[in-house]
Design a protein around this motif. Structure first.
Motif, PDB file in Angstrom:
ATOM      1  N   THR A   1     -77.884  39.356 -95.587  1.00 31.95           N
ATOM      2  CA  THR A   1     -78.156  39.754 -94.214  1.00 31.95           C
ATOM      3  C   THR A   1     -77.377  38.839 -93.276  1.00 31.95           C
ATOM      4  OG1 THR A   1     -79.921  40.313 -92.658  1.00 31.95           O
ATOM      5  CG2 THR A   1     -80.202  38.283 -93.946  1.00 31.95           C
ATOM      6  N   MET A   2     -77.540  39.017 -91.986  1.00 32.67           N
ATOM      7  CA  MET A   2     -76.874  38.185 -90.982  1.00 32.67           C
ATOM      8  C   MET A   2     -77.923  37.331 -90.280  1.00 32.67           C
ATOM      9  SD  MET A   2     -73.712  39.237 -91.218  1.00 32.67           S
ATOM     10  CE  MET A   2     -72.891  38.715 -89.749  1.00 32.67           C
ATOM     11  N   ALA A   3     -77.593  36.063 -90.033  1.00 36.56           N
ATOM     12  CA  ALA A   3     -78.514  35.164 -89.337  1.00 36.56           C
ATOM     13  C   ALA A   3     -77.731  34.009 -88.741  1.00 36.56           C
ATOM     14  CB  ALA A   3     -79.582  34.637 -90.292  1.00 36.56           C
ATOM     15  N   SER A   4     -78.305  33.389 -87.744  1.00 41.11           N
ATOM     16  CA  SER A   4     -77.709  32.209 -87.140  1.00 41.11           C
ATOM     17  C   SER A   4     -78.189  30.987 -87.905  1.00 41.11           C
ATOM     18  CB  SER A   4     -78.114  32.106 -85.670  1.00 41.11           C
ATOM     19  OG  SER A   4     -77.579  30.928 -85.110  1.00 41.11           O
ATOM     20  N   THR A   5     -77.260  30.210 -88.461  1.00 40.78           N
ATOM     21  CA  THR A   5     -77.625  29.001 -89.200  1.00 40.78           C
ATOM     22  C   THR A   5     -77.279  27.741 -88.416  1.00 40.78           C
ATOM     23  OG1 THR A   5     -75.500  28.988 -90.353  1.00 40.78           O
ATOM     24  CG2 THR A   5     -77.335  30.136 -91.430  1.00 40.78           C
TER      25      THR A   5
ATOM     26  N   SER B   1     -76.031  31.481 -81.281  1.00 45.36           N
ATOM     27  CA  SER B   1     -76.533  32.804 -81.643  1.00 45.36           C
ATOM     28  C   SER B   1     -75.412  33.706 -82.131  1.00 45.36           C
ATOM     29  CB  SER B   1     -77.252  33.446 -80.458  1.00 45.36           C
ATOM     30  OG  SER B   1     -76.348  33.594 -79.374  1.00 45.36           O
ATOM     31  N   CYS B   2     -74.173  33.330 -81.857  1.00 42.15           N
ATOM     32  CA  CYS B   2     -73.038  34.137 -82.282  1.00 42.15           C
ATOM     33  C   CYS B   2     -71.881  33.197 -82.566  1.00 42.15           C
ATOM     34  CB  CYS B   2     -72.669  35.117 -81.186  1.00 42.15           C
ATOM     35  SG  CYS B   2     -71.543  36.415 -81.716  1.00 42.15           S
TER      36      CYS B   2
ATOM     37  N   LEU C   1     -72.745  35.196 -86.101  1.00 38.42           N
ATOM     38  CA  LEU C   1     -73.766  35.081 -87.133  1.00 38.42           C
ATOM     39  C   LEU C   1     -73.111  34.807 -88.483  1.00 38.42           C
ATOM     40  CD1 LEU C   1     -76.032  38.070 -86.095  1.00 38.42           C
ATOM     41  CD2 LEU C   1     -76.395  35.646 -85.619  1.00 38.42           C
ATOM     42  N   ASP C   2     -73.879  34.259 -89.400  1.00 36.62           N
ATOM     43  CA  ASP C   2     -73.406  33.972 -90.747  1.00 36.62           C
ATOM     44  C   ASP C   2     -74.006  34.965 -91.733  1.00 36.62           C
ATOM     45  OD1 ASP C   2     -71.974  31.516 -90.096  1.00 36.62           O
ATOM     46  OD2 ASP C   2     -73.960  30.646 -89.759  1.00 36.62           O
TER      47      ASP C   2
END
Length: 103
Positions: A61-65, A69-70, A72-73
């Motif tokens: 999935t995509m998420a901010s690590t 906020s952009c 995404l990873d």
């Protein structure tokens, strides 16, 4: 860091699952890539990338690590019951050998 390493390891397992050992004279650019049911991948169809071994987490999935906020990873869902986001594949038609799909 741990999720990045886990995603990298998952992609490595996926790569081994969909490849067979080959020799230099055995390469064929027209050989089909197969899904887990042994069917050819279809362009534009949705697929979920899941771990090869059950119980190793969910799909991608995509998420901010980071603190941003952009962009995404790409990360792996922690729970096996989460399929993640679907991906689609497109054929690559370019003749360039080093980066065939980059324009």
């Amino acid at each position: 860091m741990k999720s990045t390493l886990l995603v990298s390891f998952s992609f490595l397992l996926l790569a081994f699952a969909f490849t067979k050992p080959s020799t230099a004279g055995d390469l064929d650019a027209t050989e089909a890539v197969l899904d887990t049911d042994g069917e050819k991948l279809r362009a534009g169809a949705e697929y979920y990338i899941l771990p090869l071994i059950r119980g190793r987490g969910g799909g991608l999935t995509m998420a901010s690590t980071r603190d941003e906020s952009c962009p995404l990873d790409v990360v792996q869902e922690p729970l096996e019951i989460s399929e993640g986001l679907p991906v689609t594949f497109s054929p690559c038609e370019s003749q360039e050998r080093s980066h065939p799909c980059l324009d």
